[in-house]
Design a protein around this motif. Structure first.
Motif, PDB file in Angstrom:
ATOM      1  N   PRO A  92      -6.527   6.833  30.808  1.00  0.00           N
ATOM      2  CA  PRO A  92      -5.900   5.603  30.298  1.00  0.00           C
ATOM      3  C   PRO A  92      -6.930   4.523  29.956  1.00  0.00           C
ATOM      4  N   ILE A  93      -6.574   3.717  28.955  1.00  0.00           N
ATOM      5  CA  ILE A  93      -7.342   2.537  28.562  1.00  0.00           C
ATOM      6  C   ILE A  93      -6.661   1.328  29.190  1.00  0.00           C
ATOM      7  N   ASP A  94      -7.436   0.432  29.762  1.00  0.00           N
ATOM      8  CA  ASP A  94      -6.888  -0.675  30.562  1.00  0.00           C
ATOM      9  C   ASP A  94      -6.041  -1.603  29.690  1.00  0.00           C
ATOM     10  N   ARG A  95      -4.739  -1.524  29.864  1.00  0.00           N
ATOM     11  CA  ARG A  95      -3.805  -2.324  29.060  1.00  0.00           C
ATOM     12  C   ARG A  95      -3.920  -3.810  29.363  1.00  0.00           C
ATOM     13  N   ALA A  97       0.728   6.682  21.455  1.00  0.00           N
ATOM     14  CA  ALA A  97       0.748   8.150  21.379  1.00  0.00           C
ATOM     15  C   ALA A  97      -0.343   8.739  22.266  1.00  0.00           C
ATOM     16  N   TYR A  98      -1.510   8.109  22.267  1.00  0.00           N
ATOM     17  CA  TYR A  98      -2.603   8.592  23.121  1.00  0.00           C
ATOM     18  C   TYR A  98      -2.192   8.523  24.585  1.00  0.00           C
ATOM     19  N   HIS A  99      -1.634   7.412  25.000  1.00  0.00           N
ATOM     20  CA  HIS A  99      -1.245   7.266  26.397  1.00  0.00           C
ATOM     21  C   HIS A  99      -0.119   8.227  26.770  1.00  0.00           C
ATOM     22  N   ALA A 100       0.774   8.490  25.841  1.00  0.00           N
ATOM     23  CA  ALA A 100       1.838   9.459  26.119  1.00  0.00           C
ATOM     24  C   ALA A 100       1.247  10.848  26.355  1.00  0.00           C
ATOM     25  N   THR A 101       0.230  11.208  25.548  1.00  0.00           N
ATOM     26  CA  THR A 101      -0.433  12.504  25.733  1.00  0.00           C
ATOM     27  C   THR A 101      -1.172  12.554  27.064  1.00  0.00           C
ATOM     28  N   VAL A 102      -1.845  11.456  27.425  1.00  0.00           N
ATOM     29  CA  VAL A 102      -2.540  11.399  28.713  1.00  0.00           C
ATOM     30  C   VAL A 102      -1.553  11.614  29.852  1.00  0.00           C
ATOM     31  N   ALA A 103      -0.420  10.925  29.799  1.00  0.00           N
ATOM     32  CA  ALA A 103       0.583  11.071  30.862  1.00  0.00           C
ATOM     33  C   ALA A 103       1.121  12.500  30.921  1.00  0.00           C
ATOM     34  N   GLU A 104       1.345  13.100  29.763  1.00  0.00           N
ATOM     35  CA  GLU A 104       1.902  14.445  29.715  1.00  0.00           C
ATOM     36  C   GLU A 104       0.934  15.480  30.280  1.00  0.00           C
ATOM     37  N   ARG A 105      -0.361  15.346  29.963  1.00  0.00           N
ATOM     38  CA  ARG A 105      -1.334  16.379  30.333  1.00  0.00           C
ATOM     39  C   ARG A 105      -1.982  16.142  31.696  1.00  0.00           C
ATOM     40  N   ILE A 106      -2.120  14.895  32.085  1.00  0.00           N
ATOM     41  CA  ILE A 106      -2.765  14.603  33.373  1.00  0.00           C
ATOM     42  C   ILE A 106      -1.732  14.487  34.489  1.00  0.00           C
ATOM     43  N   GLY A 107      -0.523  14.074  34.152  1.00  0.00           N
ATOM     44  CA  GLY A 107       0.523  13.893  35.161  1.00  0.00           C
ATOM     45  C   GLY A 107       0.701  15.086  36.085  1.00  0.00           C
ATOM     46  N   PRO A 108       0.790  16.324  35.552  1.00  0.00           N
ATOM     47  CA  PRO A 108       0.972  17.471  36.444  1.00  0.00           C
ATOM     48  C   PRO A 108      -0.219  17.766  37.352  1.00  0.00           C
ATOM     49  N   LEU A 109      -1.365  17.143  37.084  1.00  0.00           N
ATOM     50  CA  LEU A 109      -2.568  17.415  37.867  1.00  0.00           C
ATOM     51  C   LEU A 109      -2.790  16.421  38.994  1.00  0.00           C
ATOM     52  N   VAL A 110      -1.976  15.374  39.060  1.00  0.00           N
ATOM     53  CA  VAL A 110      -2.092  14.373  40.125  1.00  0.00           C
ATOM     54  C   VAL A 110      -0.726  14.204  40.775  1.00  0.00           C
ATOM     55  N   GLY A 111      -0.710  13.543  41.875  1.00  0.00           N
ATOM     56  CA  GLY A 111       0.563  13.346  42.555  1.00  0.00           C
ATOM     57  C   GLY A 111       0.560  12.053  43.350  1.00  0.00           C
ATOM     58  N   GLY A 112       1.668  11.747  43.968  1.00  0.00           N
ATOM     59  CA  GLY A 112       1.766  10.597  44.848  1.00  0.00           C
ATOM     60  C   GLY A 112       1.464   9.296  44.142  1.00  0.00           C
ATOM     61  N   ALA A 113       0.608   8.477  44.776  1.00  0.00           N
ATOM     62  CA  ALA A 113       0.296   7.155  44.248  1.00  0.00           C
ATOM     63  C   ALA A 113      -0.383   7.255  42.881  1.00  0.00           C
ATOM     64  N   ASN A 145       1.777   6.587  35.420  1.00  0.00           N
ATOM     65  CA  ASN A 145       2.980   6.253  34.638  1.00  0.00           C
ATOM     66  C   ASN A 145       2.965   4.796  34.199  1.00  0.00           C
ATOM     67  N   ALA A 146       2.506   3.912  35.088  1.00  0.00           N
ATOM     68  CA  ALA A 146       2.436   2.499  34.734  1.00  0.00           C
ATOM     69  C   ALA A 146       1.307   2.228  33.739  1.00  0.00           C
ATOM     70  N   ALA A 147       0.176   2.894  33.936  1.00  0.00           N
ATOM     71  CA  ALA A 147      -0.987   2.646  33.095  1.00  0.00           C
ATOM     72  C   ALA A 147      -0.807   3.159  31.675  1.00  0.00           C
ATOM     73  N   THR A 148       0.102   4.107  31.484  1.00  0.00           N
ATOM     74  CA  THR A 148       0.311   4.699  30.156  1.00  0.00           C
ATOM     75  C   THR A 148       1.641   4.290  29.541  1.00  0.00           C
ATOM     76  N   ALA A 149       2.299   3.293  30.116  1.00  0.00           N
ATOM     77  CA  ALA A 149       3.565   2.817  29.549  1.00  0.00           C
ATOM     78  C   ALA A 149       3.324   2.276  28.138  1.00  0.00           C
ATOM     79  N   PRO A 150       4.297   2.417  27.245  1.00  0.00           N
ATOM     80  CA  PRO A 150       4.112   1.927  25.869  1.00  0.00           C
ATOM     81  C   PRO A 150       3.789   0.443  25.843  1.00  0.00           C
ATOM     82  N   LEU A 151       2.925   0.068  24.910  1.00  0.00           N
ATOM     83  CA  LEU A 151       2.530  -1.331  24.762  1.00  0.00           C
ATOM     84  C   LEU A 151       3.587  -2.066  23.942  1.00  0.00           C
TER      85      LEU A 151
END
Length: 596
Positions: free
Chosen positions: A547-550, A568-584, A590-596
């Motif tokens: 993510p880029i700091d919004r 679109a970039y942030h949506a892709t980041v959330a889609e591809r990185i989301g399954p690799l992290v968990g919890g906090a 999810n917050a860092a990649t929310a649409p601007l």
């Protein structure tokens, strides 16, 4: 395991070391001596044994050199290091802005009556010496090859590296060494050349599908090689480094002692291809008129990554992105004033090292907060270690050397509440990065033709940055790889498979720095309905997913297209990185990649 040595001169050590070097110059009848950053392999990064420039001057940048005369010692550095050099060298050394000031012009000014300037012919390329000799023509200044005078006075110089070499699996290399050698040998035969001399470590590593650890953060081993037009290779490398690799190297690779290298060149049948930009002067001298100058034959094939290398790099970037997200989540949970730059470096490297495919970090992590962020290639020390304070920006440039790929990512992060001028400058830098990311261009263009596109938003505000827009990146090889660059100095056409960085920035000395960097790979661009038939276009695919700091974006400055790209970039980041992290970390993502 790479062994570390402390070789950098402290300010108080500079004067006596310089005085000792001048005594040796007097003994040799020299009026000057050149101390380059490079080693005999002309790589950007060097082993402790070869850190002569840092040992003498204290300057630790990855590019530059020192020209020592009897009454002045100039340290030549480019725009990336203008701030750094002033902080590192003693007053007996004079920083010189390079390449604006050429060495030849500086020598003519400082030695108006001529003189002898010594150089180590192992440490300067044939092309460098040829060009400098031509530029000094008529000046009365003579370039004189000699023994290395720094080595004479460096009493505790670390030994040359002797680390083991390992095979690089075909699953990651994507092509056998036999196939690579046959392909390049065919090119030699077509050109009427009997052999090619290879001195770049990453070229030899790529050609033979091996990796080493002679240089920190770079999976390379020191050695030289001769590729014959039959596909056979003479490898001049200490046999102790290659134990257990006989079957991997195969019968067509003959291992010879490094001390045999010059003797082998003396009897090598020509014509022999050498790259005058990378081979030491002594190599060209040994070959004489048998040498044919041309590009290292490994450079372009190595730069054009195959499908396995691109797939591996993409996978490495996903895991690296997950480590970055874990880190950014942790960082945001810390109160301003509670962390130092060293805390940041240690935590990020700890998270990366959880990946069992990580072999090493790509380079010393750059974590510069506040004014330190304005030092483009800043490296934190115990003396410079700053606290991350409210209102600071943190420039974090880091990466990993994974078995399947090399990563390099920079993010600028708000600590507490950022100022308005910082946010506006950040937005312009991001607009430049987006402009390059969205670009389509006709095949045949080079970095010099397109890199300005990422500068336009800054130029419109009277701002700019003193480094190239991007460098090539290896496939589990050097994080800075040629010959392609996004630079006004690069005329190498961009081709599918090349991986480069896209990293505009902005630096206000004494205040703050900003840089945003993604790695991108060149691909054929899809046809457009109104496009010209038969006109081949290229585009980028972004490999980095972080993510880029919004909080640093001034949304009102963005065009609709820029906003769409970012979302679109942030949506892709959330889609591809989301399954690799968990919890906090997942919640933070999810917050860092929310649409601007």
């Amino acid at each position: 395991m790479f062994q570390t040595f402390e070789v950098t001169a402290r300010p108080e050590q500079g004067p006596p070391r310089l005085a000792a070097l001048r005594q040796e110059m007097t003994r040799e009848g020299l009026d000057g001596f050149l101390v380059p950053r490079s080693d005999a392999h002309q790589g950007e990064y060097v082993a402790p044994h070869d850190e002569r420039l840092a040992w003498l001057t204290g300057f630790t940048g990855s590019a530059g050199f020192c020209a020592v005369l009897r009454d002045v010692a100039g340290v030549f550095v480019d725009g990336r290091y203008r701030t750094q050099v002033k902080a590192q060298v003693a007053e007996v050394f004079t920083p010189v802005p390079w390449p604006e000031v050429k060495l030849s012009g500086w020598l003519r000014e400082k030695l108006p009556r001529g003189g002898r300037v010594g150089f180590d012919p192992w440490l300067h390329s044939a092309g460098e010496i040829r060009k400098l000799t031509k530029e000094l023509d008529g000046s009365g200044i003579e370039l004189s090859a000699c023994e290395n005078l720094v080595d004479r006075i460096w009493e505790d110089q670390p030994p040359p590296p002797m680390n083991p070499v390992r095979a690089h699996p075909i699953a990651f290399a994507g092509e056998s060494s036999t196939s690579k050698r046959a392909r390049l040998a065919e090119g030699l035969r077509k050109a009427g050349q009997r052999a090619a001399v290879l001195t770049l470590p990453d070229s030899i590593m790529w050609l033979l599908n091996i990796r080493g650890s002679d240089v920190a953060h770079n999976p390379v081993a020191h050695g030289f090689a001769v590729l014959h037009d039959t596909g056979a290779v003479d490898l001049f490398m200490a046999e102790a480094k290659l134990r257990g690799l006989g079957d991997h190297l195969g019968p067509e690779v003959t291992v010879r002692a490094p001390d045999d290298f010059l003797g082998a060149l003396a009897v090598l049948e020509g014509p022999v291809l050498v790259d005058e930009d990378t081979v030491p002067q002594i190599v060209a001298q040994a070959l004489g008129d048998r040498a044919v100058f041309g590009a290292d034959p490994c450079l372009l094939p190595k730069a054009r990554k195959n499908a396995a290398e691109i797939a591996g790099s993409a996978e490495a970037h996903l895991r690296d992105g997950a480590a970055m997200v874990e880190f950014l989540c942790w960082l945001d949970a810390q109160a301003p004033g509670s962390l130092t730059e060293i805390d940041v470096v240690k935590r990020l490297e700890e998270l990366r090292r959880r990946d069992d495919r990580l072999m090493e970090i790509s380079f010393d992590t750059i974590a510069g907060t506040g004014p330190n962020g304005a030092v483009i290639h800043y490296r934190v020390t115990e003396d410079s270690n700053a606290v991350l304070e409210d209102g600071h920006l943190l420039v974090l440039d880091s990466g990993g050397q994974y078995l399947d790929g090399t990563t390099d990512v920079t993010r600028t992060i708000a600590i507490g509440a950022p100022g308005e001028q910082e946010r506006r400058a950040f937005t312009r830098v991001m607009q430049g990065m987006i402009a390059m990311s969205r670009l389509r261009w006709p095949r045949g263009l080079a970095g010099c033709h397109i890199e300005a596109i990422a500068r336009v938003p800054l130029w419109q505000a009277g701002q700019d940055f003193n480094h190239g827009l991007g460098h090539g990146v290896g496939a589990y090889l050097s994080v800075h790889e040629g010959p392609q660059r996004l630079s006004r100095l690069s005329d190498v056409p961009l081709e599918p498979g090349m991986i480069l960085s896209n990293e505009p920035g902005y630096y206000r000395e004494g205040a703050f720095g900003i840089r945003i960097e993604n790695l991108v790979v060149v691909e054929p661009a899809p046809d457009l309905p109104e496009g010209d038939a038969g006109r081949e276009m290229l585009c980028w695919r972004t490999l980095t997913h972080v993510p880029i700091d919004r909080r640093l974006i001034v949304a009102d400055m963005l065009t609709a297209a820029e906003r769409d790209w970012l979302n679109a970039y942030h949506a892709t980041v959330a889609e591809r990185i989301g399954p690799l992290v968990g919890g906090a970390a997942e919640l933070w993502l999810n917050a860092a990649t929310a649409p601007l």
